[in-house]
Design a protein around this motif. Sequence first.
Motif, PDB file in Angstrom:
ATOM      1  N   VAL A  45      15.523  42.030 -50.725  1.00 51.75           N
ATOM      2  CA  VAL A  45      15.927  42.250 -49.629  1.00 51.75           C
ATOM      3  C   VAL A  45      16.907  41.399 -49.376  1.00 51.75           C
ATOM      4  N   LEU A  46      17.207  40.676 -49.983  1.00 51.02           N
ATOM      5  CA  LEU A  46      18.729  39.781 -50.287  1.00 51.02           C
ATOM      6  C   LEU A  46      19.539  40.361 -51.357  1.00 51.02           C
ATOM      7  N   ILE A  88      14.225  36.703 -42.996  1.00 46.44           N
ATOM      8  CA  ILE A  88      13.969  37.327 -44.367  1.00 46.44           C
ATOM      9  C   ILE A  88      12.475  38.618 -43.795  1.00 46.44           C
ATOM     10  N   ARG A 136      14.055  41.805 -42.381  1.00 49.96           N
ATOM     11  CA  ARG A 136      14.985  42.393 -43.431  1.00 49.96           C
ATOM     12  C   ARG A 136      13.361  43.412 -43.927  1.00 49.96           C
ATOM     13  N   ASN A 137      12.406  42.189 -44.805  1.00 52.55           N
ATOM     14  CA  ASN A 137      11.068  43.195 -45.466  1.00 52.55           C
ATOM     15  C   ASN A 137      10.626  44.141 -43.739  1.00 52.55           C
ATOM     16  N   ARG A 156      12.698  47.511 -43.747  1.00 52.75           N
ATOM     17  CA  ARG A 156      12.439  47.792 -45.123  1.00 52.75           C
ATOM     18  C   ARG A 156      11.835  48.942 -45.065  1.00 52.75           C
TER      19      ARG A 156
END
Lengths: 234, 412
Positions: free
Chosen positions: A99-100, B7, B10-11, B14
Motif C-alpha cells: 500500500v506504500l 496506511i 490505504r489498507n 486495498r
Amino acid sequence: MSLIVAENIQKDYKTGEVTVRALKALSFEIEPASFVSFVGPSGSGKTTLLNLIGCLDKPTDGKLKVADTDVLHLDRKQSASFRGSNIGFIFQDFNLLPVLTVYENIEYPLLMVQSVPASEREKRVTALLEAVGMIEQKDKYPDQISGGQKQRVAIARALVTNPKLVLADEPTANLDHKTAYMVIELMKKMRDEFRTTFIFSTHDQKIVGEAEILYTLEDGELTGRQVRGGKGNG
Amino acid sequence: MGNLFKIAIRNLLRYKRRTLLTASLITVGVVFVLVFISVSGSFKNMMVGSITDSMLGHMQVHRKGYVASIENLPLNLNLKPEAIMRLENILNKQPEITAYSPRLKFGGMFSNFVETTNIRLNGIYPDLELKSVPLLASRVLEGKKILDKGGIWIPELLAKGMKVKIGDTIVVVATNKDGSVNGKQFIVAGVLESATGPGGRDGYIHIEDAMEVLRMEGMEISEVAIRLKDFGKLNTFSKKLDDLLSKELNKEGKPIFEVHTWEKLSPFFNIAKMIDVMTFFIKLMLIAIVLISIMNVMIMAVYERIREIGTIAAIGTLPGKILNMFVIEGFCLGIAGAVIGNIVGIVLILILNMLKISFNFGQQQGLILHANVNPADIVTISVTVIIVSVIASLQPAFKASRMEPIKALRHV
C-alpha cells in the motif's frame, strides 16, 4: 572491535517429542564493514543463524553479542527497538508494503520506527533512491516495478536508518542471474559508501563468489571460512 | 499518527469490496436505529405532550389516598379549605412551577331532556386550567375556547350520542357527599375532541358551578394539576415537592398530600417504557452488527497480512504501533459507517416528514407523523458505533501486535 561475536551458539527446535538441533555450537566473529556470506545447502541452518543475528530469535545456548549488545537478554520490545536502530533486513521475497509507494516504503523505517523529522527523512530517502537508481520510480507502487527494482528498494529501505548491519536472507533467490549480480554489486557499493556490514545467505554458487568472507554451513555446523580479500575483512 | 491513518485507509481501500460491504452493513444498522429512534421518540414525545398538556398536567397533588380510589372520583377525599391554603402556600413559593390549576372532579348524570347518560366532570378555574394544560383550548372543536360560568364543555362522543349542539341547554345531576341529589342547567359552550388516556372523555364546567351542583359551602378540590417551566426537571422537582408536602401532617400526624407525576397517572407511560425498551434492544442489535462485522473484517485483515506484519515487526516497528495500525483501520470503518449512516438516516427522516404519514392513536385520528432528529441521538449513535468498532478491532489488532516476526515471515 568485532560487530558480531558468537560463542558456542546452539539452537534447538522441538517438534513434538523430538528435539532437532539446527545449530551446533557455532563460534565466529564478524568485523564492521564486512561483506560476508553464509553458504550451504537447504536445511544447513543459514536462515536460523541469520534470525539469531537479526534478533528475530534467540539461541538455546551460547553467547551472542551484536553491536556490543548481549542480544540474549533483550525482551520483545527491546529487541524491536534494537533491530530498528542497528539492523536492516533484505528478504528473499522483497517484502515491500504493497500500500506504500517506493518512496514511502523506504521512508517507512524513518517514520514509523525512528520518528526522524520530515526534512531529514526526505534528504536520506532521496539520497538512497539516487544511490540505488530508483529515483524515477519513486511514486510507483511495488506491483508496478520489476523484481530487481523491488530488491533495490528493499536494499534502500534496509540502509535508510544507517544500520550497523544489514542481513539478507537469500536476496537473489527470486531474481535472474543478471539482476542477482546487479543486486550483489549494489550491496557491495552500499557497503563501501555507508560502511555497513552486509551478511547474506545464499546457495547460488555464482553469487557466493562475490562474498569477501565466506562461511560454509553443513547440518548446523560451521565447516569452513574463506577470506577472499576486499575491504573491511576481519 | 497521521501516517498510521494514511496506511490504515490505504489498507481498507486495498480490499474495496470487503470494506464497502462492511461499511454498508454498519450504515444500514445506523440508518435503522436513527430512523427508529426518531420516529418512535417523536411519537412518544407527541403522545406524552398531548397527555400532559391537554389533560393531566406534568404532575398532580391529591389528598392522600385519593389516587387509589380515583376511578370513583370520591368526594369524601377532597382537599378541604385549610389544606388547600397550605398547599397553595407551598406551590406559590416554587420557582420551578409555571402554573397550577385546582380541580373539583365528580361524576354525574347528563340529560338533554330526552335522554340521560353518565358523565365525568372537572370543575375548573378556566384561566388557571388553560395555563396548566395549554393544549386543552386546542381540543375545543366547536364553540368558545373560553369557559364562562353556566357553560359546559362536553366530549365529542357525548355530543354526537346525545345529539347536543353548541348553545343547547342541558342538565347535570350529581349526588353530593351527603347522598342528596342536585341538578343544574348548563349551556353547551364547547365540544371537546376526545383524547386517549384518563380524563380524555371528561367534561368541563366552572369550579363555582361544580360547587353549586355539589352543594358545597366551602371550597373543596379533588386535585391540583401542575405545569413546570422545564419538563426535563420533572423527577427532581417531584421529589422536592414530595419532600416538602410530606411534612404537612393532619391532626393524626399523617401526611395530608400525595404527589404523582403524569407517569403514575397515565397508562401510556407503560407504552412509553416499552418504546424505550425496544429502542434499547435496537441499539443492542446495532452494537452486535458493528461488533461482528468489524471483528470479522479485522480478523481477515490480520490473517491476510501476516507476512506484512512480520516484515514491519522485523524492521523494528514496536508492537504498540502495530496494534494502533489495526485499531485505526477498525476506527476508520466505524467512522465511515457512522457518518454515511447518519447522513442517509437524516435524508430518510426528511423524506418521511415530507410524505406526511398519518396514524391513529386511540380516539385521536389522523395524527401526522413528524419525526425529529435529535442531535444527542446522532452523537450517541456515532460514539457507540466508533467505540464498538475500536473494541471489535482490539482482539485482532492485539493478535497482530503479539505475532512473532520469525513465524509471521515464514507464513505462506
